[in-house]
Design a protein around this motif. Structure first.
Motif, short mmCIF file in Angstrom:
data_model
loop_
_atom_site.label_atom_id
_atom_site.label_comp_id
_atom_site.label_asym_id
_atom_site.label_seq_id
_atom_site.Cartn_x
_atom_site.Cartn_y
_atom_site.Cartn_z
N UNK A 268 -0.98 -2.16 14.18
CA UNK A 268 -1.78 -3.38 14.04
C UNK A 268 -2.12 -3.65 12.58
N UNK A 269 -2.50 -2.59 11.84
CA UNK A 269 -2.90 -2.76 10.44
C UNK A 269 -1.74 -3.22 9.57
N UNK A 270 -0.59 -2.60 9.77
CA UNK A 270 0.59 -2.98 8.97
C UNK A 270 1.02 -4.40 9.32
N UNK A 275 -2.55 -3.38 2.62
CA UNK A 275 -1.73 -2.91 1.48
C UNK A 275 -1.36 -1.45 1.59
N UNK A 276 -2.21 -0.65 2.24
CA UNK A 276 -1.90 0.78 2.34
C UNK A 276 -2.44 1.36 3.62
N UNK A 277 -1.74 2.38 4.11
CA UNK A 277 -2.20 3.19 5.24
C UNK A 277 -2.63 4.53 4.67
N UNK A 295 6.49 -3.71 3.08
CA UNK A 295 6.18 -3.19 1.75
C UNK A 295 4.86 -2.46 1.68
N UNK A 296 4.43 -1.90 2.80
CA UNK A 296 3.14 -1.22 2.87
C UNK A 296 3.22 0.17 2.24
N UNK A 297 2.22 0.53 1.48
CA UNK A 297 2.16 1.85 0.85
C UNK A 297 1.56 2.87 1.82
N UNK A 298 1.93 4.12 1.60
CA UNK A 298 1.37 5.24 2.36
C UNK A 298 0.65 6.17 1.40
N UNK A 384 2.87 6.04 -11.90
CA UNK A 384 3.40 4.68 -11.77
C UNK A 384 3.09 4.06 -10.41
N UNK A 385 3.33 4.81 -9.32
CA UNK A 385 3.14 4.26 -7.98
C UNK A 385 1.69 3.88 -7.71
N UNK A 386 0.79 4.79 -8.08
CA UNK A 386 -0.63 4.54 -7.84
C UNK A 386 -1.11 3.33 -8.62
N UNK A 387 -0.64 3.19 -9.87
CA UNK A 387 -1.02 2.04 -10.67
C UNK A 387 -0.52 0.74 -10.04
N UNK A 388 0.69 0.79 -9.46
CA UNK A 388 1.23 -0.39 -8.81
C UNK A 388 0.40 -0.78 -7.59
N UNK A 389 0.02 0.20 -6.77
CA UNK A 389 -0.81 -0.09 -5.61
C UNK A 389 -2.17 -0.64 -6.03
#
Length: 437
Positions: A268-270, A275-277, A295-298, A384-389
């Protein structure tokens, strides 16, 4: 304390702050034995990093001598170290820390007690190499963020969610676990306290977070492990409620993080556009596919899962209603993270620090590698990934010209021994050295 003593203390503080600001304003050059490039996730060899006014102004393969930058420039020798971008933890709770007394402290402690504790947790986190964090729950963390930004206390750069959003009786309902008389005397919580019933109240709750000064929205899409409730994974928001949260959040420039353990709550959330789970314990191939599509982040938080599963075996550490959930759900997260990485889901680093003691955030790297993630990608997830999220790629996440001079260093090669990340030797935040070898 006498007036003269207080004046002397304030004078010393002013001198210290002036000295720190002067040191930050003067050019600095770091000579790194290795530099981790977060964009390519590889080591680039020896480099010099030049810092001025809190930002990186040069990244050079050739050695840059301090004397070439002016008479007031200083050099920092990290030639035996690997330099990395300041680490980013996308899931912390600086307002609290695990202990067997945690469930009863809320009846004895005042908000200011929690706030003062959080100051120490913040400094510990920064000195562990985490120059930026996303705090996903706690009103006092907004005040902590402000105090850090104003230079009043030492800590990481904070992106704060404020009060997590919950449904009635859900994972973040503040009245869970107390008797009816006390609950009625306090009043039944509503959107202003982050508890919603229906899309209309969901919108009100987001707007209240904006009013309070939050940076991000966090909702609890399923039950939780440590809440005083039976289920740790049942869906707790309807999809139209989550969609109302997401749509309203977009109006205010917020990203939305969804705590979720169970599959249906995640789905449901995705589908609703979060933006993230966070946690994601019972993810499967269906959820992986939907997250790739959206394009959801984990954000796995393996450290918290391992810690609570260990502590669940200690009689008395958690209430009896919590112990079965902690032992069952916590132990599964590491394997889920490994499968998600293999399935091509985007992963950003997060630990749920506070569920375990602050300062050991880097254990997550070791657990990620054990789960099957290559060490270089684990490091990339925290940079890099965390900054993008976060939506902060222009200023954070890599050692590049124009970005904040957030730099950490370890003695050795973390790609060969990821456990070195638990022993960060050097920490710089925005050009200010807060820990040195």
């Amino acid at each position: 304390m006498s007036v003269h003593h207080r004046r002397a203390q304030f004078g010393l503080l002013a001198v210290s702050l002036i000295a720190a600001l002067a040191a930050q304003a003067a050019p600095q050059v770091m000579h790194c034995g290795q530099v981790f490039d977060a964009n390519s996730a590889r080591l680039l060899g020896a480099h010099s990093l030049v810092v001025e006014d809190g930002r990186i102004t040069q990244v050079s393969e050739n050695r840059v001598e301090a004397s070439s930058l002016g008479s007031d420039a200083t050099a920092i020798d990290l030639s035996g170290h690997t330099c990395l971008p300041g680490l980013i933890d996308m899931h912390v709770h600086l307002g609290s820390q695990t202990s067997p007394a945690a469930y009863s402290e809320g009846f004895r402690m005042n908000p200011e007690d929690y706030a003062l504790r959080s100051v120490g947790y913040a400094e510990t986190t920064l000195k562990a190499g985490f120059t930026t964090v996303r705090d996903l729950g706690g009103l006092q963390t907004i005040a902590l963020r402000n105090a850090i930004n104003e230079g009043r206390v030492v800590g990481p750069r904070i992106f704060a969610a404020g009060k997590s959003l919950a449904t009635t009786g859900g994972h973040a309902d503040p009245r869970n676990g107390i008797n009816r008389e006390l609950a009625e005397s306090l009043g039944w919580p509503g959107p202003e306290e982050g508890v919603v019933a229906g899309p209309y109240e969901a919108r009100r709750a987001v707007r209240q977070r904006y009013k309070e000064g939050s940076d991000v929205i966090k909702l609890t899409a399923t039950g939780g492990v440590l809440s005083f409730a039976k289920s740790g994974d049942n869906p707790q928001f309807m999809e139209d409620e989550i969609r109302a949260v997401v749509e309203t959040a977009r109006d205010y420039g917020f990203k939305v993080a969804a705590h979720a353990h169970g599959k249906e709550g995640m789905r449901r959330a995705v589908a609703a556009g979060v933006d993230s789970i966070e946690h994601g314990t019972y993810m499967d191939e269906d959820v992986f596919a939907l997250m790739r599509e959206k394009g959801t982040w984990y954000v796995p938080t393996i450290s918290a899962g391992v810690f609570v599963s260990e502590k669940a075996r200690e009689i008395g550490y958690y209430p009896e209603i919590v112990r079965p959930k902690a032992e069952r759900i916590g132990a599964l997260i590491q394997a889920t993270a490994g499968r998600a990485q293999a399935a091509g889901v985007k992963i950003a680093f997060g630990t749920d620090a506070g569920v375990f003691p602050h300062g050991d955030n880097a254990r997550e790297f070791v657990l990620m590698v054990e789960a099957g993630m290559p060490a270089n990608l684990a490091l990339q997830s925290a940079t890099r990934n965390a900054a993008e999220l976060l939506g902060e790629s222009a200023s954070l996440g890599s050692l590049e010209v124009g970005k904040y001079a957030d730099v950490v260093a370890v003695a050795g090669n973390p790609l060969e021994n990821i456990a070195l990340m638990r022993e960060v030797q050097f920490v710089m935040k925005a050009g200010a050295v807060v820990k040195a070898p």
